[in-house]
Design an enzyme around this catalytic site. Structure first.
Site, PDB file in Angstrom:
ATOM      1  CG  HIS A   1      -1.694   1.240   1.447  1.00 21.81           C
ATOM      2  ND1 HIS A   1      -3.026   1.363   1.108  1.00 21.81           N
ATOM      3  CD2 HIS A   1      -1.330   2.438   1.974  1.00 21.81           C
ATOM      4  CE1 HIS A   1      -3.433   2.583   1.411  1.00 21.81           C
ATOM      5  NE2 HIS A   1      -2.425   3.254   1.946  1.00 21.81           N
ATOM      6  CD  GLU A   2       1.981   3.487   3.859  1.00 23.03           C
ATOM      7  OE1 GLU A   2       2.265   4.591   3.371  1.00 23.03           O
ATOM      8  OE2 GLU A   2       0.959   3.290   4.537  1.00 23.03           O
TER       9      GLU A   2
ATOM     10  CG  HIS B   1       0.599   6.409  -0.337  1.00 21.51           C
ATOM     11  ND1 HIS B   1      -0.552   6.868  -0.933  1.00 21.51           N
ATOM     12  CD2 HIS B   1       0.213   5.794   0.816  1.00 21.51           C
ATOM     13  CE1 HIS B   1      -1.590   6.543  -0.179  1.00 21.51           C
ATOM     14  NE2 HIS B   1      -1.154   5.888   0.882  1.00 21.51           N
TER      15      HIS B   1
ATOM     16  CG  HIS C   1      -5.643   6.855   0.887  1.00 20.82           C
ATOM     17  ND1 HIS C   1      -5.533   7.646   1.992  1.00 20.82           N
ATOM     18  CD2 HIS C   1      -4.720   5.866   1.047  1.00 20.82           C
ATOM     19  CE1 HIS C   1      -4.597   7.171   2.791  1.00 20.82           C
ATOM     20  NE2 HIS C   1      -4.094   6.089   2.232  1.00 20.82           N
TER      21      HIS C   1
END
Lengths: 79, 368
Positions: free
Chosen positions: B119-120, B123, B129
């Site tokens: 997930h990170e 970014h 998101h």
């Protein structure tokens, strides 16, 4: 103001801190010439839309529950 | 697509990374493996490549921090804030910070390091998101299972930034079901304490009379130990149990717990012959305690009171349920009807007059 309807100060604080952390609540309050109530309700609506919750602008129980879930915080781009 | 403000992205496709420190909860090799696998999630669907460097600082630096760590985004101790990442750019840009106070794991316990890292890294590469609850980039930690598949929403968004993978076979991701999609089909349907729950992939759609709209969420939120892509499900209301099927396994659930001793195989638990390898659909008739298991064009009948298979089965479904001529994908009981689903069509079978008295598309339950 809807956030205070439940009369639970802790809920207000939870919502406030959450929106400050993930939705730039504090910064937008400084930048925009609007009341904190309007900004907070708007941020709540954004958050509720993102999480697929009913969009009320209130810190209702479902919203508070979503706020208490573990999550990722993306730092903003400003230095 | 929602991409970070100003759309920052890396201008090169080969990126380096370095690991500054580690969590005390996992061996170093496990942390390194989790990070490598997380990079692969993104390199599989883009032209991006990643290489670990040791002597210098990588483009992306991984580090664990406790509390205030000087980036104006302090961590908050166990739970709540797990990690954060800076968008692509020099120095702090792209860096991943984990909360040192979290219990990091390499399994389904909270919090799985691979899942959070994947997930990170989204970014780090420029994604913000997602609104899609099934997406890796959805903001809250949901649930991690070994059968992790990147969501199509994540793939579309990252490819909008970096283009597709050069691999000749383009990867496809999982998609989140939309209750009002008229072509929606289901893996399984069951009643559950007066509600009806529809299952599709890793998701359930829950319908109850007190909620105007159907609720869509991940199965793992309610039952962390159940697999996704179920085959069938049914409720035995007299013992307040729901049973879920996948392959030749059955899981018995009460409230939010899988009962001890499950999953078990359907042969020893129900008495199916060994050539039955899966169940397509199941329903238990509340009034009689008879459970019907549908497999291809046949069905078996099981007695919940005696806990044994009735003799004389399997029988042809179409013979005993006139009008149900196709394979049964899902079935559940509501009132005096069985609702049979085949692809995106449902047939209402009236148990009293023993015939189909209505057929509609399957999304009628969702108040669309």
């Amino acid at each position: 103001f809807p956030v205070f309807q439940d009369g639970l100060r802790q809920n207000v604080e939870t919502a406030w801190k959450y929106l400050e952390k993930y939705y730039n609540l504090g910064k937008d309050l400084q930048a925009k010439n609007v009341t904190s109530k309007e900004v907070m309700a708007e941020k709540l609506r954004q958050m509720q839309q993102l999480f697929g919750l009913k969009v009320t602008g209130n810190s209702d129980p479902e919203t508070l529950r979503a706020m208490s879930k573990p999550r990722c915080g993306v730092p903003d781009v400003a230095p | 697509y929602a991409i970070t403000y100003n759309n920052p992205r890396w201008t090169k496709t080969h990126l380096t990374y370095s690991i500054l420190n580690y969590t005390p909860y996992l061996p170093r090799a496990v942390v390194e493996n989790a990070i490598e696998r997380a990079f692969k999630v993104w390199s599989d669907v883009t032209p991006l490549t990643f290489e670990r460097v040791f002597e210098e600082e990588g483009d992306i630096v991984f580090s664990f921090h406790r509390g205030d760590h000087g980036d104006n985004n302090p961590f908050d101790g166990p739970n709540y804030g797990l990690a954060h990442t800076f968008p692509p750019g020099p120095r702090l840009g792209g860096d991943v910070h984990y909360d040192l106070d979290e219990t990091w794991t390499d399994n389904s316990e909270n919090f799985n390091l691979f899942y959070v890292t994947a997930h990170e890294l989204g970014h780090s590469l420029g994604l913000t998101h997602s609104r899609d609850i099934g997406a890796l980039m959805f903001p809250s930690y949901t649930w991690y299972t070994e059968d992790f598949v990147l969501n199509q929403d994540d793939i579309n968004r990252i490819q909008a930034l970096y283009g597709p993978s050069p691999n000749p076979i383009q990867p496809t991701g999982a998609t989140t079901p939309h209750p009002c999609d008229s072509h929606l089909t289901f893996d399984a349907i069951t009643t559950f304490r007066g509600e009806v729950m529809f299952f599709k992939g890793r998701f359930y759609i829950r319908v109850n009379n007190f909620m105007p709209e159907a609720e869509l969420n991940l199965i793992g939120i309610l039952w962390p130990n159940l697999p996704g892509k179920l085959d069938a499900a049914y409720e035995v209301s007299m013992i307040d149990q729901v049973r879920y099927f996948k392959g030749n396994k059955v899981w018995a659930v009460r409230e939010q717990s899988v009962l001890r001793g499950f999953p078990r195989d359907i042969h020893s638990f129900f008495g199916f012959p060994s050539n039955v390898t899966h169940i397509d659909a199941a329903v238990s008739e509340e009034e009689t305690g008879k459970t019907y298991f549908f497999v291809d064009h046949m069905y078996w009948r099981y007695d919940e009171n005696t806990r044994s298979m009735d003799s004389g089965y399997p029988r042809l479904t179409a013979e005993d349920f006139p009008g149900i001529n196709d394979k049964v994908d899902d079935v559940f009981q509501k009132g005096e009807n069985f609702y049979f689903f085949h692809q995106s069509v449902q047939h209402r079978f009236n148990l009293r007059i023993r015939r189909v008295d209505d057929s509609r598309d399957s999304s009628t339950w969702f108040n669309c």
